[in-house]
Design a protein around this motif. Structure first.
Motif, mmCIF file in Angstrom:
data_model
loop_
_atom_site.group_PDB
_atom_site.id
_atom_site.type_symbol
_atom_site.label_atom_id
_atom_site.label_comp_id
_atom_site.label_asym_id
_atom_site.label_seq_id
_atom_site.Cartn_x
_atom_site.Cartn_y
_atom_site.Cartn_z
ATOM 1 N N ALA A 82 9.579 23.207 15.158
ATOM 2 C CA ALA A 82 10.751 22.322 15.114
ATOM 3 C C ALA A 82 10.741 21.576 13.778
ATOM 4 C CB ALA A 82 10.693 21.324 16.277
ATOM 5 N N PRO A 83 11.913 21.112 13.336
ATOM 6 C CA PRO A 83 11.950 20.375 12.061
ATOM 7 C C PRO A 83 11.240 19.025 12.181
ATOM 8 C CG PRO A 83 14.099 20.371 13.121
ATOM 9 C CD PRO A 83 13.224 21.269 13.930
ATOM 10 N N LEU A 84 10.640 18.616 11.082
ATOM 11 C CA LEU A 84 9.962 17.318 11.028
ATOM 12 C C LEU A 84 10.969 16.243 10.659
ATOM 13 C CD1 LEU A 84 6.761 18.380 9.079
ATOM 14 C CD2 LEU A 84 7.061 18.184 11.534
ATOM 15 N N SER A 85 10.726 15.031 11.134
ATOM 16 C CA SER A 85 11.635 13.934 10.811
ATOM 17 C C SER A 85 10.876 12.617 10.859
ATOM 18 C CB SER A 85 12.799 13.889 11.804
ATOM 19 O OG SER A 85 12.312 13.556 13.082
ATOM 20 N N GLY A 86 11.576 11.546 10.565
ATOM 21 C CA GLY A 86 10.991 10.213 10.676
ATOM 22 C C GLY A 86 10.901 9.528 9.329
ATOM 23 N N ALA A 87 11.622 8.407 9.193
ATOM 24 C CA ALA A 87 11.601 7.661 7.941
ATOM 25 C C ALA A 87 11.006 6.267 8.118
ATOM 26 C CB ALA A 87 13.021 7.541 7.386
ATOM 27 N N GLY A 88 10.458 5.975 9.275
ATOM 28 C CA GLY A 88 9.906 4.645 9.531
ATOM 29 C C GLY A 88 8.705 4.331 8.665
ATOM 30 N N LEU A 89 7.822 5.291 8.470
ATOM 31 C CA LEU A 89 6.616 5.059 7.682
ATOM 32 C C LEU A 89 6.939 4.796 6.208
ATOM 33 C CD1 LEU A 89 3.586 4.859 7.980
ATOM 34 C CD2 LEU A 89 3.447 7.307 7.617
ATOM 35 N N PRO A 90 7.762 5.602 5.548
ATOM 36 C CA PRO A 90 8.123 5.269 4.169
ATOM 37 C C PRO A 90 8.844 3.928 4.054
ATOM 38 C CG PRO A 90 8.651 7.552 4.609
ATOM 39 C CD PRO A 90 8.275 6.931 5.914
ATOM 40 N N ALA A 91 9.644 3.560 5.048
ATOM 41 C CA ALA A 91 10.341 2.269 5.012
ATOM 42 C C ALA A 91 9.355 1.111 5.111
ATOM 43 C CB ALA A 91 11.366 2.197 6.142
ATOM 44 N N ALA A 92 8.367 1.218 5.982
ATOM 45 C CA ALA A 92 7.364 0.157 6.098
ATOM 46 C C ALA A 92 6.514 0.064 4.835
ATOM 47 C CB ALA A 92 6.477 0.408 7.319
ATOM 48 N N MET A 93 6.178 1.201 4.249
ATOM 49 C CA MET A 93 5.403 1.193 2.997
ATOM 50 C C MET A 93 6.215 0.553 1.884
ATOM 51 S SD MET A 93 2.454 2.139 1.818
ATOM 52 C CE MET A 93 1.877 3.397 2.922
ATOM 53 N N THR A 94 7.501 0.825 1.850
ATOM 54 C CA THR A 94 8.373 0.213 0.855
ATOM 55 C C THR A 94 8.435 -1.292 1.042
ATOM 56 O OG1 THR A 94 9.677 2.241 0.712
ATOM 57 C CG2 THR A 94 10.718 0.234 -0.091
ATOM 58 N N ALA A 95 8.491 -1.744 2.285
ATOM 59 C CA ALA A 95 8.512 -3.190 2.560
ATOM 60 C C ALA A 95 7.249 -3.864 2.034
ATOM 61 C CB ALA A 95 8.666 -3.436 4.058
ATOM 62 N N LEU A 96 6.103 -3.243 2.251
ATOM 63 C CA LEU A 96 4.846 -3.811 1.757
ATOM 64 C C LEU A 96 4.813 -3.821 0.237
ATOM 65 C CD1 LEU A 96 2.157 -5.022 2.607
ATOM 66 C CD2 LEU A 96 1.214 -2.717 2.673
ATOM 67 N N LEU A 97 5.321 -2.779 -0.379
ATOM 68 C CA LEU A 97 5.351 -2.706 -1.835
ATOM 69 C C LEU A 97 6.300 -3.734 -2.439
ATOM 70 C CD1 LEU A 97 4.121 -1.128 -4.144
ATOM 71 C CD2 LEU A 97 5.964 0.506 -3.957
ATOM 72 N N VAL A 98 7.454 -3.940 -1.816
ATOM 73 C CA VAL A 98 8.405 -4.960 -2.288
ATOM 74 C C VAL A 98 7.801 -6.348 -2.135
ATOM 75 C CG1 VAL A 98 10.624 -6.047 -1.763
ATOM 76 C CG2 VAL A 98 10.469 -3.574 -1.977
ATOM 77 N N LEU A 99 7.135 -6.586 -1.027
ATOM 78 C CA LEU A 99 6.469 -7.870 -0.808
ATOM 79 C C LEU A 99 5.435 -8.136 -1.898
ATOM 80 C CD1 LEU A 99 6.150 -10.281 1.141
ATOM 81 C CD2 LEU A 99 4.414 -8.941 2.334
ATOM 82 N N LEU A 100 4.663 -7.126 -2.234
ATOM 83 C CA LEU A 100 3.679 -7.254 -3.307
ATOM 84 C C LEU A 100 4.357 -7.523 -4.645
ATOM 85 C CD1 LEU A 100 0.784 -7.075 -4.391
ATOM 86 C CD2 LEU A 100 1.105 -4.599 -4.534
ATOM 87 N N GLY A 101 5.446 -6.835 -4.918
ATOM 88 C CA GLY A 101 6.162 -7.036 -6.173
ATOM 89 C C GLY A 101 6.748 -8.428 -6.308
ATOM 90 N N VAL A 102 7.330 -8.944 -5.242
ATOM 91 C CA VAL A 102 7.900 -10.296 -5.265
ATOM 92 C C VAL A 102 6.794 -11.330 -5.466
ATOM 93 C CG1 VAL A 102 9.065 -12.032 -3.844
ATOM 94 C CG2 VAL A 102 9.958 -9.709 -3.958
ATOM 95 N N ALA A 103 5.681 -11.158 -4.772
ATOM 96 C CA ALA A 103 4.564 -12.094 -4.925
ATOM 97 C C ALA A 103 3.999 -12.046 -6.334
ATOM 98 C CB ALA A 103 3.474 -11.774 -3.906
ATOM 99 N N THR A 104 3.902 -10.861 -6.900
ATOM 100 C CA THR A 104 3.394 -10.720 -8.263
ATOM 101 C C THR A 104 4.347 -11.377 -9.258
ATOM 102 O OG1 THR A 104 2.309 -8.661 -7.650
ATOM 103 C CG2 THR A 104 2.615 -9.067 -10.007
#
Length: 111
Positions: A82-104
């Motif tokens: 079956a086809p693979l799906s799911g964008a929740g993990l990249p979205a959460a990783m992006t949130a953590l990266l944005v948080l780090l960028g704003v803090a920096t």
């Protein structure tokens, strides 16, 4: 494998396992980076440092849960062709990266 047999296009299990481990390494690296940034921010703003630490730990917990869920789902779908799906993990990783960028950025501006 019998002689003349065509190999499968994917390794049943190892490819998915390597992907899960890569997500874990990336998430742990970002967690360490945000905690180091929180330590640096503690000299400027204690509440901001505590907020960054708390947010990064919560996002990391969500990442761990999403990575495990993605692994199990991908394992089932790979075996079912079956086809693979799911964008929740990249979205959460992006949130953590944005948080780090704003803090920096805040730390650089106020240093």
């Amino acid at each position: 494998m019998p002689p003349g047999a065509i190999p499968a296009p994917w390794d049943p299990g190892l490819q998915n396992e390597r992907t899960r481990l890569a997500w874990q390494r990336t998430a742990l690296s970002l967690l360490v980076a945000t905690l180091v940034m929180a330590r640096l921010l503690a000299h400027t703003s204690i509440p901001l440092a505590i907020g960054l630490s708390t947010a990064s730990v919560l996002i990391m917990a969500a990442l761990a849960r999403l990575a495990e869920r993605r692994y199990r789902l991908a394992q089932r779908r790979l075996h079912a062709n079956a086809p693979l799906s799911g964008a929740g993990l990249p979205a959460a990783m992006t949130a953590l990266l944005v948080l780090l960028g704003v803090a920096t950025a805040f730390w650089v501006i106020n240093s």
